[in-house]
Design a protein around this motif. Structure first.
Motif, PDB file in Angstrom:
ATOM      1  N   VAL A 307      74.565 -30.300  61.641  1.00 57.28           N
ATOM      2  CA  VAL A 307      75.139 -31.630  61.427  1.00 57.28           C
ATOM      3  C   VAL A 307      74.345 -32.389  60.364  1.00 57.28           C
ATOM      4  N   TYR A 308      73.035 -32.349  60.485  1.00 59.63           N
ATOM      5  CA  TYR A 308      72.172 -33.027  59.513  1.00 59.63           C
ATOM      6  C   TYR A 308      72.400 -32.491  58.102  1.00 59.63           C
ATOM      7  N   ARG A 309      72.498 -31.167  57.979  1.00 66.50           N
ATOM      8  CA  ARG A 309      72.661 -30.555  56.650  1.00 66.50           C
ATOM      9  C   ARG A 309      73.960 -30.983  55.985  1.00 66.50           C
ATOM     10  N   VAL A 310      75.036 -31.104  56.757  1.00 60.43           N
ATOM     11  CA  VAL A 310      76.305 -31.545  56.178  1.00 60.43           C
ATOM     12  C   VAL A 310      76.139 -32.912  55.517  1.00 60.43           C
ATOM     13  N   ALA A 312      73.346 -34.328  54.444  1.00 60.94           N
ATOM     14  CA  ALA A 312      72.438 -34.250  53.299  1.00 60.94           C
ATOM     15  C   ALA A 312      73.133 -33.631  52.081  1.00 60.94           C
ATOM     16  N   TRP A 313      73.978 -32.641  52.317  1.00 58.59           N
ATOM     17  CA  TRP A 313      74.700 -32.025  51.204  1.00 58.59           C
ATOM     18  C   TRP A 313      75.720 -33.005  50.602  1.00 58.59           C
ATOM     19  N   ILE A 314      76.384 -33.782  51.437  1.00 54.80           N
ATOM     20  CA  ILE A 314      77.321 -34.785  50.909  1.00 54.80           C
ATOM     21  C   ILE A 314      76.556 -35.801  50.054  1.00 54.80           C
ATOM     22  N   ALA A 315      75.357 -36.190  50.528  1.00 53.24           N
ATOM     23  CA  ALA A 315      74.536 -37.128  49.753  1.00 53.24           C
ATOM     24  C   ALA A 315      74.206 -36.564  48.382  1.00 53.24           C
ATOM     25  N   LEU A 316      73.859 -35.293  48.341  1.00 52.13           N
ATOM     26  CA  LEU A 316      73.503 -34.658  47.070  1.00 52.13           C
ATOM     27  C   LEU A 316      74.712 -34.603  46.135  1.00 52.13           C
ATOM     28  N   LEU A 317      75.855 -34.179  46.663  1.00 47.79           N
ATOM     29  CA  LEU A 317      77.035 -33.981  45.820  1.00 47.79           C
ATOM     30  C   LEU A 317      77.689 -35.300  45.398  1.00 47.79           C
ATOM     31  N   PHE A 318      77.457 -36.364  46.171  1.00 44.06           N
ATOM     32  CA  PHE A 318      78.097 -37.653  45.873  1.00 44.06           C
ATOM     33  C   PHE A 318      77.261 -38.521  44.939  1.00 44.06           C
ATOM     34  N   ALA A 319      76.043 -38.094  44.624  1.00 46.39           N
ATOM     35  CA  ALA A 319      75.116 -38.946  43.867  1.00 46.39           C
ATOM     36  C   ALA A 319      75.693 -39.396  42.522  1.00 46.39           C
ATOM     37  N   PHE A 320      76.130 -38.461  41.703  1.00 45.05           N
ATOM     38  CA  PHE A 320      76.630 -38.832  40.378  1.00 45.05           C
ATOM     39  C   PHE A 320      78.019 -39.468  40.431  1.00 45.05           C
ATOM     40  N   PRO A 321      78.942 -38.990  41.290  1.00 48.80           N
ATOM     41  CA  PRO A 321      80.205 -39.722  41.433  1.00 48.80           C
ATOM     42  C   PRO A 321      80.004 -41.173  41.868  1.00 48.80           C
ATOM     43  N   ALA A 322      79.016 -41.421  42.750  1.00 52.57           N
ATOM     44  CA  ALA A 322      78.747 -42.797  43.198  1.00 52.57           C
ATOM     45  C   ALA A 322      78.315 -43.666  42.021  1.00 52.57           C
TER      46      ALA A 322
END
Length: 446
Positions: A307-310, A312-322
């Motif tokens: 659950v935690y990894r999901v 953290a991965w969303i945080a990583l992938l959303f950084a530049f779109p944000a």
């Protein structure tokens, strides 16, 4: 245990609710300062400086609270492991409530000069000490009462306090923001701080009704109280402590990037209406309140780490779109960023961590362990995030691209840290090296 004690012993659900309410009140107090630092303090307490310098100064006083938090964590963690969880939680609530109310009464720079920002820093330190001692006790109150098969769910109630406190803080400032600017700066923001006195009374009443946790009571009965909990922690479990700090990185960064820095960026750098960001923060944090316990409950079924990894991965992938969406200066694009950051990402990451961290450490020094993990790592992960982001924006010519790159780095560090920590579902709180049978009808004695 007497018949009377058995009849009045609180249920895990009631204890979790007490933990959530108390934590929400404490974090409301703490986050009020972050919101005020973004929209008020530069105008009232650092108005002798120019725009960017005043903003840096306001964020610096915000960070001071995070430097004070380890002090509170170590002091209250020490006595929480030696005397008990309940007494420390009541004391931290009082310290936080008084400090917050006094900020609401503090004269401005125009009224008392340099004494105003100095007093502001002192009261921020008091806030930091209070919330520094609060975290470990609130989590353990819920986790150490919970049945083994629902420890992720009940433990997450202490973590509801973070987005819950932000909902209250953002909601209070949103209402105050409806006032004319002159009234808002004169007394509107102060009312948000003074409400803390009422909340203090509510929180104290609720926590007085809760007994000491069963796990700590066992340690007392066996006469295994640690004489110096921090020494034993560092001697016996330094590795999970350091790796736990690594998993904290993306959690603290995400929350303070979205709730503090981006609020200031939208209002000051982009010169857009402050209310856009405040409204979006309110919605995102409200979603986080729901997702935190859902993520905690899911971690009871599939494990803490997945659950935690999901998240953290969303945080990583959303950084530049944000970063791109905020810079469009479109209200709905900006709102989406806050909702995803404070709702989806934060709720998913934070939900399983109460149980995951608690299950890593021995009961004899668990309060100290959680306080040290959370508060020491919080200096960089949380307290310095707005300052680092502000500096990276100046390096990036006013854009958020460098901040997005830092976001990716933080998420990567947290994912690697989680990789080297063991999964803890089913692990006994009595002995961190063994696993316990998880019975669906298990009852935890008070």
């Amino acid at each position: 245990m007497s018949a009377h004690a058995a009849q009045t012993a609180p249920t895990p659900r009631r204890v979790a609710l007490a933990s959530a309410v108390g934590a929400t009140i404490e974090w409301y107090d703490f986050f009020l300062y972050g919101t005020a630092a973004a929209v008020v303090f530069d105008k009232l307490y650092f108005n002798g400086l120019d725009g960017p310098a005043a903003q840096f100064a306001a964020f610096a006083t915000f960070a001071v609270g995070f430097f004070a938090r380890p002090i509170g964590g170590l002091v209250f963690g020490h006595f929480g492991d030696r005397i008990g969880r309940k007494q420390m939680l009541l004391l931290t609530l009082v310290i936080m409530g008084i400090g917050t109310a006094l900020i609401g009464l503090l004269p401005t720079y125009d009224q008392i000069g340099v004494l105003a920002p100095i007093a502001l820093v002192v009261l921020r330190v008091l806030q930091g000490i209070g919330v520094g001692g609060e975290y470990g006790g609130a989590v353990l109150l819920a986790v150490e009462y919970a049945p083994a098969h629902r420890r992720g769910f009940f433990g997450s109630f202490a973590h509801i306090g973070v987005p819950g406190g932000l909902v209250l803080a953002a909601g209070a400032f949103s209402l105050a923001g409806l006032l004319p600017e002159e009234a808002f700066l004169a007394w509107g923001w102060r009312a948000c701080f003074l409400i803390s006195i009422v909340l203090l009374g509510i929180g104290a009443y609720i926590r007085l009704s809760v007994m000491e946790t069963p796990e700590f009571a066992k340690v007392q009965e066996r006469k295994e109280i640690s004489r110096i909990p921090l020494r034993d922690l560092l001697a016996e479990q330094p590795r999970p402590l350091l790796l736990g700090m690594g998993t904290r990185f993306i959690e603290g960064f995400t929350f303070n990037l979205f709730s503090v820095y981006l609020l200031a960026y939208v209002a000051t750098n982009l010169e857009l209406p402050r209310q856009w960001a405040l409204d979006a923060i309110l919605v995102g944090a409200a979603i986080g309140v729901v997702l935190v316990p859902l993520a905690g409950a899911l971690s009871d079924k599939v494990g803490r780490k997945p659950v935690y990894r999901v998240g953290a991965w969303i945080a990583l992938l959303f950084a530049f779109p944000a970063a791109y969406l905020v810079q469009t200066e479109n209200r709905w694009a900006i709102s989406l960023v806050f909702v995803v950051g404070l709702g989806l990402i934060y709720g998913t990451v934070y939900g399983p961590l109460a149980a995951f961290w608690s299950e890593q450490f021995d009961t004899r020094y668990r309060y100290t362990a959680l306080s040290t993990l959370y508060q020491v790592s919080g200096i960089l992960a949380s307290g310095l995030t707005p300052l680092i982001a502000a500096w990276l924006v100046t390096r990036g010519g006013g854009t958020l691209w460098w901040v997005a790159g830092y976001n990716v780095l933080v998420a990567a560090i947290s994912l690697v840290s989680a990789r080297f920590l063991p999964e803890t579902v089913g692990r006994s709180l009595d002995d961190t090296g063994t696993r316990e049978e998880v019975r669906p009808r298990e009852v935890v004695a008070a």
